[in-house]
Design a protein around this motif. Structure first.
Motif, mmCIF file in Angstrom:
data_model
loop_
_atom_site.group_PDB
_atom_site.id
_atom_site.type_symbol
_atom_site.label_atom_id
_atom_site.label_comp_id
_atom_site.label_asym_id
_atom_site.label_seq_id
_atom_site.Cartn_x
_atom_site.Cartn_y
_atom_site.Cartn_z
ATOM 1 N N SER A 54 0.903 -1.321 0.104
ATOM 2 C CA SER A 54 -0.099 -0.152 -0.050
ATOM 3 C C SER A 54 0.828 1.242 -0.033
ATOM 4 N N GLN A 55 1.930 1.146 0.475
ATOM 5 C CA GLN A 55 2.994 2.337 0.522
ATOM 6 C C GLN A 55 3.677 2.472 -0.889
ATOM 7 N N GLN A 56 3.590 1.534 -1.784
ATOM 8 C CA GLN A 56 4.333 1.553 -2.888
ATOM 9 C C GLN A 56 3.471 2.163 -4.259
ATOM 10 N N VAL A 57 2.587 3.140 -3.550
ATOM 11 C CA VAL A 57 1.685 3.736 -4.713
ATOM 12 C C VAL A 57 2.365 5.117 -5.149
ATOM 13 N N HIS A 58 2.623 5.263 -6.405
ATOM 14 C CA HIS A 58 3.219 6.242 -7.023
ATOM 15 C C HIS A 58 2.525 6.850 -8.327
ATOM 16 N N ALA A 59 2.435 8.365 -8.543
ATOM 17 C CA ALA A 59 1.839 9.050 -9.418
ATOM 18 C C ALA A 59 2.431 9.027 -10.856
ATOM 19 N N SER A 60 3.698 8.816 -10.741
ATOM 20 C CA SER A 60 4.349 8.704 -12.042
ATOM 21 C C SER A 60 5.787 7.962 -11.962
ATOM 22 N N THR A 61 6.334 7.509 -13.197
ATOM 23 C CA THR A 61 7.429 6.707 -13.085
ATOM 24 C C THR A 61 8.852 7.521 -12.280
#
Length: 66
Positions: A54-61
């Motif tokens: 759940s902490q590994q959510v990103h908006a862009s590469t």
């Protein structure tokens, strides 16, 4: 409620990553929390795997690389 624990191969499969990737993250300290039960047995609580994922959510590469 009983806590479910998975050994490294099953934990990696649960997360959808390779066993060696999970092992590397454990060595680097960037992976999910784990428990060492004896000298060679490493287990992961399913709740810890879910929390880490759940902490590994990103908006862009580019954000993920930072």
């Amino acid at each position: 409620m009983t806590q479910a624990y998975l050994r490294t191969p099953a934990a990696a499969h649960y997360l959808g990553i390779g066993k060696s990737t999970l092992e590397r993250k454990r060595v680097e300290g960037t992976g999910p929390a784990f428990r060492r039960l004896g000298s060679k047995i490493v287990t992961y609580a399913v709740k810890d795997l879910d929390a880490w994922a759940s902490q590994q959510v990103h908006a862009s590469t580019s954000e993920a690389a930072a």
